[in-house]
Scaffold this active site. Structure first.
Site, mmCIF file in Angstrom:
data_model
loop_
_atom_site.group_PDB
_atom_site.id
_atom_site.type_symbol
_atom_site.label_atom_id
_atom_site.label_comp_id
_atom_site.label_asym_id
_atom_site.label_seq_id
_atom_site.Cartn_x
_atom_site.Cartn_y
_atom_site.Cartn_z
ATOM 1 N N GLU A 118 5.692 0.902 -4.086
ATOM 2 C CA GLU A 118 4.232 0.967 -4.146
ATOM 3 C C GLU A 118 3.744 2.305 -3.610
ATOM 4 O O GLU A 118 4.014 2.657 -2.445
ATOM 5 C CB GLU A 118 3.599 -0.168 -3.346
ATOM 6 C CG GLU A 118 2.074 -0.129 -3.371
ATOM 7 C CD GLU A 118 1.435 -1.197 -2.514
ATOM 8 O OE1 GLU A 118 0.213 -1.159 -2.329
ATOM 9 O OE2 GLU A 118 2.172 -2.072 -2.032
ATOM 10 N N HIS A 139 -5.465 5.485 -4.428
ATOM 11 C CA HIS A 139 -4.496 4.880 -5.345
ATOM 12 C C HIS A 139 -4.484 5.588 -6.695
ATOM 13 O O HIS A 139 -3.442 5.688 -7.335
ATOM 14 C CB HIS A 139 -4.795 3.385 -5.525
ATOM 15 C CG HIS A 139 -4.170 2.521 -4.489
ATOM 16 N ND1 HIS A 139 -2.916 1.996 -4.611
ATOM 17 C CD2 HIS A 139 -4.621 2.113 -3.272
ATOM 18 C CE1 HIS A 139 -2.616 1.287 -3.543
ATOM 19 N NE2 HIS A 139 -3.633 1.341 -2.706
#
Length: 585
Positions: free
Chosen positions: A264, A570
């Protein structure tokens, strides 16, 4: 210039019933794929073993028929040259079968000669292609168009496909046995005595049976002996997970570098920012509140009264010394701390709690529990043991008993983050963090009916550290139980943040901690192996590092949410920059 490689996964995996895939195992990236050479048996209308069976049966049956007929003619004084139609057909069939069998026994010589000739031709072609790539490819900074028409630009050269390493004749036989089911795949290690070879053969057999390519799943570079009988059964390779580091984490006056295995984006960077904020504010402190692994068997009696009698017996302090003595025989590190019982009708659930040294301790506790059950059987012969685990433990499942009573290591970790650090490093304010924590982690989680989930993303950090250090990833379920608290202190200027985690289940010996990669990550933290001076101190220290890392992760993510930075970060760090529309399939 980039040399593009043509994908081969679709062109080498079309298996038919009689033609197993013989060229899909052990492909490596820089080696060319050898062409499939035609065999003499390819011209047969049926698979080789079927054709052989037909002609062998024909030969012996026809020979028997003719001998039987000739014996009757001799006995009845009939001339041998007088033949019937059936005898003519039989004689022709005999000749045909003899010709085939003679040809069959000669196929090996002819085929080896043809294959040798093709191999020589392939080697010549491969050498020629290698020479073209090494000598004729122009660097990107040179204009190849001015150097003549004999130079082939690198972009037009197709790199050789990965080579398929040929297997030995013995390996081929074993693979065919696995494919046919006559040799169980799980027994390869014990049959061969070579774990890596067993993994390679299992992998090749699996590809043939499924007609699916395992290209991209690494096989080389792993010690398969280290997992035998302990970590993973029937291996066919290993999965690569990148490991990043966050820190230094200043915890209890010492600095720790925290390894995190994750796929991630932003997770390591975010945790690292939290570590920076904690460090700039003077560090965090932690305390281990409890240390006890649990196992809860379930037993059944003929009546609820008998179940209650055993409950009273187990919880009587007079009997505890005897029970602990029986329990502690299982290990020199196992020490029984207590027994908590619960009744459901005629069924009794006994939750044993014990310390387990530097091991996570599930197996250790189970052995001790089995000793106690065997001992109790003498005084309670009507006790029916249903299972060594009755889910009252509770392992790898969210359960209120772990949230309330704890399991493994119960840890609390706290820090005071200075106002200037909140403003400059975390880009938010103390009041915004306090309000967000109340409405998100406390009220929002309560509205969702959360069980142990009063936090922002504790499981993210726990899972990443667990995978890196060889813990059981499934125990992330209860190990991520966490309540994050924030409040303004020092006249509202600074932020007090804490995480309370009642069931961190970790160990520094046993299981996956012995593997080379995971052992290296434990060594990075400084908790590799068992503590010789104080048994259990390494695992307790690892638990505090996990809690400290969660504290850093909570602090950073909550700050990003309060400042409205989550989506922006992100989009920057958790998205590939590749144009997927241009990626070759």
């Amino acid at each position: 210039m980039e040399v593009r490689r043509r994908p081969i996964s679709k062109s080498i995996h079309k298996a038919t019933a009689g033609e197993p895939l013989k060229s899909i195992h052990k492909a490596t990236a820089g080696e060319p794929l050898k062409a499939h050479h035609p065999k003499a048996s390819d011209a047969l209308p049926l698979p080789l073993y079927v054709t052989n069976g037909i002609f062998l049966t024909l030969f012996f049956s026809v020979a028997y028929f003719l001998l039987h007929r000739w014996r009757e003619k001799i006995r009845d004084s009939i001339p041998l040259h007088v033949v019937t139609l059936s005898e003519i057909v039989a004689f022709v069939s005999l000749i045909a079968s003899v010709i085939y069998l003679i040809g069959f026994f000669g196929i090996g010589f002819v085929q080896s000669f043809i294959t040798r000739a093709w191999d020589m031709e392939d080697e010549t072609n491969e050498a020629r292609a290698s020479f073209m790539i090494k000598e004729d490819t122009c660097p990107a900074t040179i204009d190849c168009s001015s150097m003549g028409s004999q130079v082939v630009p690198a972009a037009k050269l197709v790199a050789p496909a990965p080579i398929i390493t040929s297997l030995s004749e013995e390996d081929e036989k074993i693979i065919k046995s696995v494919v046919s089911g006559s040799l169980p795949s799980y027994s390869l290690e014990s049959k061969l005595g070579d774990c890596k070879r067993a993994a390679m053969i299992r992998r090749a057999a699996l590809q043939r049976m499924t007609s699916k390519s395992l290209e991209g799943l690494p096989l080389e570079g792993f010690d398969y002996e280290s997992i035998l009988g302990q970590c993973c059964e029937m291996p066919i390779g290993y999965v690569q997970i990148p490991v990043g580091v966050a820190g230094p984490l200043l915890l209890d006056g010492k600095e720790y570098t925290v390894p995190m295995a994750t796929t991630e984006g932003c997770l390591v960077a975010s945790t690292n920012r939290g570590c920076k904020a904690i460090y700039a504010s003077g560090g965090a402190t932690s305390m281990v509140l409890r240390d006890g692994m649990t196992r809860a068997p379930v037993v059944r009696f003929g009546s609820a009264k008998r179940a209650a009698e055993l409950k009273f017996f187990l919880e009587d302090p007079v009997n505890f010394d005897t029970l602990s003595l029986v329990f502690n025989r299982s290990s020199r590190f196992a020490r029984l701390q207590g027994i908590h019982c619960a009744i459901a009708g005629k069924n009794l659930y006994m939750r044993f709690i014990c310390s387990t040294g530097d091991a996570m301790g599930m197996n250790m506790v189970s052995k001790g529990v089995q000793n106690v059950l065997d001992y109790l059987q003498n005084d309670f012969p009507d006790m029916d043991i249903i299972g060594i685990s009755g889910n009252f433990c509770s392992d790898k499942k969210p359960a209120a008993i772990n949230w309330i009573e704890g399991r493994g290591k119960s840890v609390v970790c706290e820090a005071i983050i200075k106002e200037e650090v909140v403003n400059k490093v975390l880009k938010t304010s103390v009041s915004a963090l306090v309000e967000l924590n109340m409405l998100k982690n406390l009220t929002g989680s309560a509205m969702a009916g959360a069980l142990g989930g009063f936090n922002a993303h504790a499981s993210n950090i726990v899972s990443a550290v667990y995978i890196a250090t060889g813990q059981d990833p499934a125990q992330n379920v209860e190990s991520s139980h966490c309540i994050t608290m924030m409040e303004a202190v020092n006249d509202g200027k600074d932020l007090h943040i804490s995480v309370s985690m009642p069931s961190i289940e970790v160990g520094t010996v046993g299981g996956g901690t012995q593997l080379a990669s995971q052992s290296a990550c434990l060594n990075l933290i400084g908790v590799k192996g068992a503590s010789k001076d104080t048994p259990g101190s390494n695992s307790r220290l690892l638990a505090t590092v996990v809690a400290g890392s969660v504290l850093a992760g909570e602090l950073s993510l909550m700050s990003a949410l309060a400042a409205g930075q989550l989506v922006k970060s992100h989009m920057k760090y958790n998205r590939s920059s590749k144009d997927v529309s241009k990626i070759a399939s």
